[in-house]
Design a protein around this motif. Sequence first.
Motif, PDB file in Angstrom:
ATOM      1  N   LYS A 132       0.818  -1.217   0.000  1.00 18.17           N
ATOM      2  CA  LYS A 132       0.000   0.000   0.000  1.00 18.17           C
ATOM      3  C   LYS A 132       0.854   1.271   0.000  1.00 18.17           C
ATOM      4  N   VAL A 133       2.163   1.093  -0.027  1.00 19.40           N
ATOM      5  CA  VAL A 133       3.053   2.275  -0.043  1.00 19.40           C
ATOM      6  C   VAL A 133       3.915   2.163  -1.290  1.00 19.40           C
ATOM      7  N   GLY A 134       3.256   2.431  -2.444  1.00 17.79           N
ATOM      8  CA  GLY A 134       3.878   2.177  -3.740  1.00 17.79           C
ATOM      9  C   GLY A 134       5.232   2.837  -3.914  1.00 17.79           C
ATOM     10  N   TRP A 135       5.359   4.100  -3.499  1.00 21.70           N
ATOM     11  CA  TRP A 135       6.627   4.818  -3.732  1.00 21.70           C
ATOM     12  C   TRP A 135       7.776   4.177  -2.964  1.00 21.70           C
ATOM     13  N   LEU A 136       7.437   3.622  -1.786  1.00 19.00           N
ATOM     14  CA  LEU A 136       8.489   3.002  -0.986  1.00 19.00           C
ATOM     15  C   LEU A 136       8.897   1.652  -1.596  1.00 19.00           C
ATOM     16  N   ALA A 137       7.900   0.939  -2.107  1.00 10.13           N
ATOM     17  CA  ALA A 137       8.204  -0.333  -2.769  1.00 10.13           C
ATOM     18  C   ALA A 137       9.091  -0.077  -3.991  1.00 10.13           C
ATOM     19  N   GLU A 138       8.819   1.026  -4.696  1.00  4.01           N
ATOM     20  CA  GLU A 138       9.651   1.359  -5.874  1.00  4.01           C
ATOM     21  C   GLU A 138      11.081   1.705  -5.465  1.00  4.01           C
ATOM     22  N   LEU A 139      11.205   2.379  -4.331  1.00  2.00           N
ATOM     23  CA  LEU A 139      12.539   2.729  -3.828  1.00  2.00           C
ATOM     24  C   LEU A 139      13.314   1.456  -3.464  1.00  2.00           C
ATOM     25  N   VAL A 140      12.614   0.540  -2.829  1.00  2.00           N
ATOM     26  CA  VAL A 140      13.239  -0.734  -2.455  1.00  2.00           C
ATOM     27  C   VAL A 140      13.672  -1.490  -3.717  1.00  2.00           C
ATOM     28  N   GLN A 141      12.792  -1.477  -4.712  1.00  2.00           N
ATOM     29  CA  GLN A 141      13.095  -2.174  -5.976  1.00  2.00           C
ATOM     30  C   GLN A 141      14.316  -1.547  -6.657  1.00  2.00           C
ATOM     31  N   ALA A 142      14.370  -0.208  -6.669  1.00  2.00           N
ATOM     32  CA  ALA A 142      15.498   0.483  -7.303  1.00  2.00           C
ATOM     33  C   ALA A 142      16.801   0.137  -6.576  1.00  2.00           C
ATOM     34  N   HIS A 143      16.749   0.103  -5.254  1.00  2.00           N
ATOM     35  CA  HIS A 143      17.934  -0.259  -4.469  1.00  2.00           C
ATOM     36  C   HIS A 143      18.351  -1.686  -4.784  1.00  2.00           C
ATOM     37  N   GLU A 144      17.368  -2.572  -4.856  1.00  2.00           N
ATOM     38  CA  GLU A 144      17.664  -3.986  -5.105  1.00  2.00           C
ATOM     39  C   GLU A 144      18.337  -4.158  -6.463  1.00  2.00           C
ATOM     40  N   GLU A 145      17.844  -3.443  -7.463  1.00  2.00           N
ATOM     41  CA  GLU A 145      18.426  -3.587  -8.802  1.00  2.00           C
ATOM     42  C   GLU A 145      19.877  -3.101  -8.830  1.00  2.00           C
TER      43      GLU A 145
END
Length: 218
Positions: A132-145
């Motif tokens: 439910k916190v899309g922007w944070l999930a995107e940040l996590v994804q960017a870090h992971e990549e």
Amino acid sequence: MGPEMIKPEDLPISSCQRCGACCRKGGPALHLEDRELVDQGKIPLASLYTLRKGELARDNIKGGLIRLSAEIVKIRSLPDAAICMYFNETDQSCDIYLHRPVECRILECWNTNPIEGMYARTRLSRYVLLEKVGWLAELVQAHEEKCALDRAEKLVQARIADDPAAADALNEIINYDFHLRQVAAEKGGLSPDIMDFLFGRPLAEVISRQFGVKVQRR
Ligand code: SF4
Ligand code: SF4
């Protein structure tokens, strides 16, 4: 020679003796069944950390270390010992007993079948908890990549082989990991206590521990 004496404490147990030995092996991994506990704040994000894909982790069933094929979200251990942070040494109890995760509820140290059955399936991930916190999930994804452990390992190996570009790239991702945590806390208004959940443990630490190389931020 008479029959061997068997003392009561030598008998195999068939119910939990509340000895706390399992809690002294570190905090449990979370599963989908535990999502509500986190969503409702019974288990706060600050008490969690993430072991990312590719990290080494202890296999609590077979023993030894395994390399993770998918991430695991776990309850933190104490800073100086592999003891679950919710274990209360004074009275050998669990501080969140009524809200303890499913692994703790089904664990029977005298019978590993239930825990083996669920060990690797239905694991909770950061992305589920951040749905439910899309922007944070995107940040996590960017870090992971950018900071994936597989990538870090290749860069470490190339650096050992004296590739200067790899040394620079390794330095870049270590700095990125460090600064992202700072920016997320200072500018994003996030608690510093949830950074190890969001981005795993600091990349420099993981690289040093896992690949046996000393890395320093430049
Ligand atoms: S499950 Fe076993 S190890 Fe864990 S507290 Fe109970 S008796 Fe002790
Ligand atoms: S959550 Fe409670 S029962 Fe589970 S390992 Fe920690 S102290 Fe033990």
